[in-house]
Scaffold this active site. Structure first.
Site, PDB file in Angstrom:
ATOM      1  N   CYS A 156       0.803  -1.228   0.000  1.00  0.00           N
ATOM      2  CA  CYS A 156       0.000   0.000   0.000  1.00  0.00           C
ATOM      3  C   CYS A 156       0.836   1.280   0.000  1.00  0.00           C
ATOM      4  O   CYS A 156       0.304   2.370  -0.211  1.00  0.00           O
ATOM      5  CB  CYS A 156      -0.947   0.005   1.193  1.00  0.00           C
ATOM      6  SG  CYS A 156      -2.243  -1.250   1.091  1.00  0.00           S
ATOM      7  N   SER A 157       2.127   1.173   0.243  1.00  0.00           N
ATOM      8  CA  SER A 157       3.007   2.342   0.219  1.00  0.00           C
ATOM      9  C   SER A 157       3.647   2.568  -1.151  1.00  0.00           C
ATOM     10  O   SER A 157       4.447   3.499  -1.310  1.00  0.00           O
ATOM     11  CB  SER A 157       4.113   2.191   1.275  1.00  0.00           C
ATOM     12  OG  SER A 157       3.576   2.057   2.558  1.00  0.00           O
TER      13      SER A 157
END
Length: 372
Positions: A156-157
């Site tokens: 998700c980063s």
């Protein structure tokens, strides 16, 4: 050294939506089928019955009201519970490249650029549909871009890590104009048959154009600083991969889809992210009083509200820490970019903000920007 700037953003949104009510109806029908088919084993205590879900549970647990998906009929089929996506030939544009290209085109138009002016493409996403060739290189070809391209996966980063990589190369002078694209077809890896997570994700694609600030053709955001950090954890995991066939068991095991220990993630990630942002700002001489906007990863409303309060030192006022997950759900790496794209045009020159994403790894990336 050159000052990097964000000069354009783009968001591709699928046409189909799944509301909480639709999702719950399908899941509960699936649970009833499962419980009927396994009635004897459930009665014997060998397996547990699947409980029903509810729209109230989903909203209270996440703040999500709906999600966009590439294909909904398969997701809502109680006997299937995952999307139907047509297999494409090797000569066709892949589905990831297709939606990524849409977002890139929008972002480039916003920046006043064309594909041929791009000399770096980073496909930064959680869910890549193949190991190689890189989706980024396919998008590069379709854009008519030069230079080079590569894929990046930091869960998700990914988008903020991609922005740091692109910004660093612009600072050093090795590239002039870059696109960080995040096509996230999360519906493919989500376990729609699990009550604890079946509501979490949605599909989307985002793109960000970065170039030298001196080359910007209109309003833009100076990228003053970027910072990334990782810390290993098994609490968010997917064990699928090309080595799967080397094991004796090839069945569709539960750990081949998205898995999360939600309580531990909530407890461990919140202080990690809050501290990361605070230390990043302090290191650059920024104070919370200077911030006009905080664009966070869109995983859970309670998490965002907590982080927003920690970063600002008070409860955020309306619009200061925008949430889009009620409409999009968790879109993995794309969430903070959707929030930024849809909630930044009103800022005035000199206004400052933080883009931050976080997730599996654990990983967290932050970008300090100023409207120029």
């Amino acid at each position: 050294m050159h000052m990097p700037a964000i000069t354009g953003t783009g968001v591709f949104t699928p046409k189909e939506t799944v509301t909480n009510d639709e999702l719950v109806a399908a899941f509960n029908a699936h649970a009833d089928l499962f419980n009927t088919e396994n009635a004897e084993a459930i009665a014997a205590g060998e397996i547990e019955a699947k409980p029903h879900s509810s729209a109230e549970f989903i909203f209270s647990a996440s703040g999500i009201e709906q999600r966009y998906v590439m294909e909904k009929s398969g997701v809502l089929d109680p006997a299937r519970m995952y999307p139907h996506l047509r297999e494409r030939s090797d000569e066709e544009v892949s589905i990831m490249a297709e939606i990524g290209l849409d977002a890139c085109t929008t972002a480039l138009e916003a920046a006043g650029r064309t594909g041929v002016e791009v000399d770096l493409v980073i496909c930064a996403a959680s869910n890549h549909e193949r190991a190689y060739p890189a989706i980024a290189i396919e998008i590069q070809k379709e854009l008519g871009a030069g230079g080079f391209a590569f894929d990046m996966n930091v869960a998700c980063s990914s988008a903020t890590f991609g922005i740091q990589a692109a910004a660093d190369m612009i600072r050093s002078g090795s590239v002039r104009c870059a696109v960080v694209v995040s096509p996230e077809i999360t519906s493919g890896h989500l376990e729609w048959r699990d009550r604890d997570c079946h509501f979490i994700f949605g599909d989307v694609a985002t793109a960000v154009v970065l170039e030298r600030a001196e080359d910007a053709q209109g309003a833009h955001f100076l990228v003053h600083s970027t910072r990334c950090a990782t810390q290993f954890s098994n609490n968010i995991r997917n064990n699928n991969g090309f080595l799967r066939r080397t094991r004796d068991a090839m069945e569709d095991r539960r750990d081949m889809q998205f898995m999360q220990n939600g309580r531990k993630v909530f407890k461990e990630v919140l202080p990690l992210v809050s501290t990361h942002i605070a230390e990043h700002m302090t290191g650059e001489g920024w104070s919370s009083d200077e911030l006009k906007r905080v664009w966070l990863h869109q995983a859970n409303k309670a998490m965002n509200d907590f982080i927003g309060k920690k970063v600002l030192g008070r409860t955020p006022e309306a619009g200061e820490q925008p949430n889009i997950l009620q409409d999009y759900a968790n879109t993995s790496s794309a969430g903070s970019i959707i929030a930024f794209s849809q909630n930044s045009g009103d800022l005035a020159p000199g206004d400052k903000g933080v883009i931050c994403s976080f997730g599996a790894g654990y990983s967290v990336g932050s970008v300090l920007v100023e409207r120029a």
